[in-house]
Scaffold this motif. Structure first.
Motif, PDB file in Angstrom:
ATOM      1  N   ALA A  99      25.550  27.597  46.127  1.00 26.88           N
ATOM      2  CA  ALA A  99      26.955  27.415  45.760  1.00 26.88           C
ATOM      3  C   ALA A  99      27.827  28.314  46.622  1.00 26.88           C
ATOM      4  N   PRO A 100      29.067  27.934  46.820  1.00 25.92           N
ATOM      5  CA  PRO A 100      29.965  28.825  47.557  1.00 25.92           C
ATOM      6  C   PRO A 100      30.219  30.096  46.744  1.00 25.92           C
ATOM      7  N   PRO A 101      30.665  31.156  47.399  1.00 30.24           N
ATOM      8  CA  PRO A 101      30.959  32.386  46.658  1.00 30.24           C
ATOM      9  C   PRO A 101      32.120  32.166  45.685  1.00 30.24           C
ATOM     10  N   ALA A 102      32.131  32.956  44.616  1.00 26.53           N
ATOM     11  CA  ALA A 102      33.176  32.844  43.598  1.00 26.53           C
ATOM     12  C   ALA A 102      34.475  33.511  44.041  1.00 26.53           C
ATOM     13  N   GLY A 103      34.376  34.501  44.909  1.00 26.38           N
ATOM     14  CA  GLY A 103      35.560  35.245  45.356  1.00 26.38           C
ATOM     15  C   GLY A 103      35.787  36.480  44.496  1.00 26.38           C
ATOM     16  N   TRP A 104      36.473  37.442  45.098  1.00 27.57           N
ATOM     17  CA  TRP A 104      36.702  38.712  44.408  1.00 27.57           C
ATOM     18  C   TRP A 104      37.584  38.572  43.176  1.00 27.57           C
ATOM     19  N   GLU A 105      38.551  37.668  43.201  1.00 25.92           N
ATOM     20  CA  GLU A 105      39.430  37.496  42.037  1.00 25.92           C
ATOM     21  C   GLU A 105      38.628  37.053  40.814  1.00 25.92           C
ATOM     22  N   ALA A 106      37.714  36.102  40.997  1.00 26.86           N
ATOM     23  CA  ALA A 106      36.880  35.622  39.883  1.00 26.86           C
ATOM     24  C   ALA A 106      35.952  36.725  39.386  1.00 26.86           C
ATOM     25  N   VAL A 107      35.374  37.488  40.302  1.00 25.83           N
ATOM     26  CA  VAL A 107      34.484  38.579  39.908  1.00 25.83           C
ATOM     27  C   VAL A 107      35.247  39.626  39.112  1.00 25.83           C
ATOM     28  N   ARG A 108      36.387  40.039  39.603  1.00 25.91           N
ATOM     29  CA  ARG A 108      37.179  41.068  38.891  1.00 25.91           C
ATOM     30  C   ARG A 108      37.674  40.573  37.537  1.00 25.91           C
ATOM     31  N   SER A 109      38.019  39.296  37.450  1.00 30.07           N
ATOM     32  CA  SER A 109      38.446  38.716  36.182  1.00 30.07           C
ATOM     33  C   SER A 109      37.296  38.737  35.168  1.00 30.07           C
ATOM     34  N   PHE A 110      36.096  38.348  35.610  1.00 33.06           N
ATOM     35  CA  PHE A 110      34.916  38.374  34.743  1.00 33.06           C
ATOM     36  C   PHE A 110      34.643  39.799  34.276  1.00 33.06           C
ATOM     37  N   GLU A 111      34.700  40.749  35.183  1.00 30.87           N
ATOM     38  CA  GLU A 111      34.454  42.148  34.830  1.00 30.87           C
ATOM     39  C   GLU A 111      35.474  42.655  33.813  1.00 30.87           C
ATOM     40  N   ALA A 112      36.745  42.327  34.008  1.00 30.17           N
ATOM     41  CA  ALA A 112      37.787  42.763  33.072  1.00 30.17           C
ATOM     42  C   ALA A 112      37.567  42.139  31.694  1.00 30.17           C
ATOM     43  N   GLU A 113      37.203  40.871  31.671  1.00 32.16           N
ATOM     44  CA  GLU A 113      36.961  40.180  30.405  1.00 32.16           C
ATOM     45  C   GLU A 113      35.835  40.825  29.612  1.00 32.16           C
ATOM     46  N   HIS A 114      34.803  41.308  30.316  1.00 33.21           N
ATOM     47  CA  HIS A 114      33.622  41.861  29.642  1.00 33.21           C
ATOM     48  C   HIS A 114      33.567  43.385  29.621  1.00 33.21           C
ATOM     49  N   GLY A 115      34.532  44.056  30.234  1.00 28.62           N
ATOM     50  CA  GLY A 115      34.571  45.520  30.212  1.00 28.62           C
ATOM     51  C   GLY A 115      33.449  46.167  31.000  1.00 28.62           C
ATOM     52  N   ILE A 116      33.063  45.563  32.124  1.00 33.26           N
ATOM     53  CA  ILE A 116      31.982  46.089  32.952  1.00 33.26           C
ATOM     54  C   ILE A 116      32.368  46.035  34.423  1.00 33.26           C
ATOM     55  N   VAL A 117      31.573  46.671  35.253  1.00 36.17           N
ATOM     56  CA  VAL A 117      31.588  46.466  36.696  1.00 36.17           C
ATOM     57  C   VAL A 117      30.171  46.006  37.025  1.00 36.17           C
ATOM     58  N   LEU A 118      30.067  44.851  37.628  1.00 35.19           N
ATOM     59  CA  LEU A 118      28.751  44.311  37.966  1.00 35.19           C
ATOM     60  C   LEU A 118      28.037  45.225  38.944  1.00 35.19           C
ATOM     61  N   PRO A 119      26.729  45.347  38.830  1.00 37.46           N
ATOM     62  CA  PRO A 119      25.979  46.187  39.768  1.00 37.46           C
ATOM     63  C   PRO A 119      25.889  45.537  41.150  1.00 37.46           C
ATOM     64  N   GLU A 120      25.908  46.388  42.152  1.00 41.15           N
ATOM     65  CA  GLU A 120      25.685  45.932  43.523  1.00 41.15           C
ATOM     66  C   GLU A 120      24.194  45.781  43.757  1.00 41.15           C
ATOM     67  N   PRO A 121      23.763  44.938  44.640  1.00 41.74           N
ATOM     68  CA  PRO A 121      24.509  44.049  45.517  1.00 41.74           C
ATOM     69  C   PRO A 121      24.858  42.697  44.892  1.00 41.74           C
ATOM     70  N   TYR A 122      24.520  42.501  43.595  1.00 41.90           N
ATOM     71  CA  TYR A 122      24.856  41.238  42.937  1.00 41.90           C
ATOM     72  C   TYR A 122      26.357  40.984  42.999  1.00 41.90           C
ATOM     73  N   ARG A 123      27.142  41.997  42.744  1.00 42.79           N
ATOM     74  CA  ARG A 123      28.605  41.872  42.714  1.00 42.79           C
ATOM     75  C   ARG A 123      29.123  41.303  44.028  1.00 42.79           C
ATOM     76  N   SER A 124      28.727  41.905  45.137  1.00 43.75           N
ATOM     77  CA  SER A 124      29.184  41.437  46.448  1.00 43.75           C
ATOM     78  C   SER A 124      28.611  40.065  46.786  1.00 43.75           C
ATOM     79  N   CYS A 125      27.382  39.808  46.368  1.00 48.05           N
ATOM     80  CA  CYS A 125      26.757  38.511  46.620  1.00 48.05           C
ATOM     81  C   CYS A 125      27.565  37.397  45.973  1.00 48.05           C
ATOM     82  N   VAL A 126      27.904  37.548  44.703  1.00 54.05           N
ATOM     83  CA  VAL A 126      28.659  36.517  43.988  1.00 54.05           C
ATOM     84  C   VAL A 126      30.057  36.353  44.593  1.00 54.05           C
TER      85      VAL A 126
END
Length: 196
Positions: free
Chosen positions: A25-52
């Motif tokens: 799949a294409p990458p989700a982009g940083w906006e989608a990642v940051r939105s998901f993190e804000a919704e769940h109160g977390i910061v995704l671990p690297e390198p998964y975060r950058s991969c997505v």
């Protein structure tokens, strides 16, 4: 294992693996990642975060057998009516725990009441982890998002929970811990449970 920054070597390895699969799949982009993190109160671990955000947000052909899920999705066999997933709550384990047969002990061998046992098992499934996908038959791969095991990948099924890249006693799941090691292990066609 560094879960705070994405090592260039890990990013390069992930790019190469995902680029070799046309169903990535294409990458989700940083906006989608940051939105998901804000919704769940977390910061995704690297390198998964950058991969997505920059490489790929899922892969139909795996890993695992039924594909790497896009961010925020659960497998179709996850079931309805389950407890809410609480990604910001710490994942409760630090070592493998086999609960096969209903032994009501925690991973350290301490006796638990029936209710404590059920609550603990539910927390293993639903606290501090993101679902990566399924190998079918109730075998789910989780990326730990919160707690001492943050950044590790665990296999959780009806029999127990085991971290990838470890050798806990009789249970053997060899490999390099973390999402990059897990993806590379799959891409090399290696078994999850035995040395090749």
């Amino acid at each position: 294992m560094n879960t705070e920054t994405c090592a260039p070597s890990e990013a390069a390895a992930l790019r190469e693996i995902f680029a070799s699969h046309p169903d990535a799949a294409p990458p989700a982009g940083w906006e989608a990642v940051r939105s998901f993190e804000a919704e769940h109160g977390i910061v995704l671990p690297e390198p998964y975060r950058s991969c997505v955000a920059e490489i790929s947000d899922g892969l139909r052909a795996g890993p695992p057998d039924y594909g790497l899920l896009p961010l925020a999705q659960t497998p179709s066999d996850w079931g309805e009516g389950r407890a809410e997933r609480l990604l910001a709550q710490p994942f409760p384990l630090t070592q493998a725990w086999q609960w096969e047969g209903g032994d009501e002990e925690d991973e350290g061998g301490e006796e638990l009441s029936g209710e404590e046992f059920e609550t603990r098992v539910e927390a293993v499934y639903d606290h501090g982890s993101l679902l990566l996908g399924t190998d079918g038959c109730g075998m789910y791969w989780h990326l730990i998002t919160t707690g001492p095991q943050r950044g590790h990948v665990w296999l959780i099924d009806e029999f127990g929970a085991i971290p990838f890249g470890t050798r806990p006693g009789a249970l053997v799941m060899p490999g390099t811990p973390g999402i990059a090691g897990w993806v590379a292990h799959w891409a090399e066609g290696r078994s999850w449970f035995a040395d090749d």
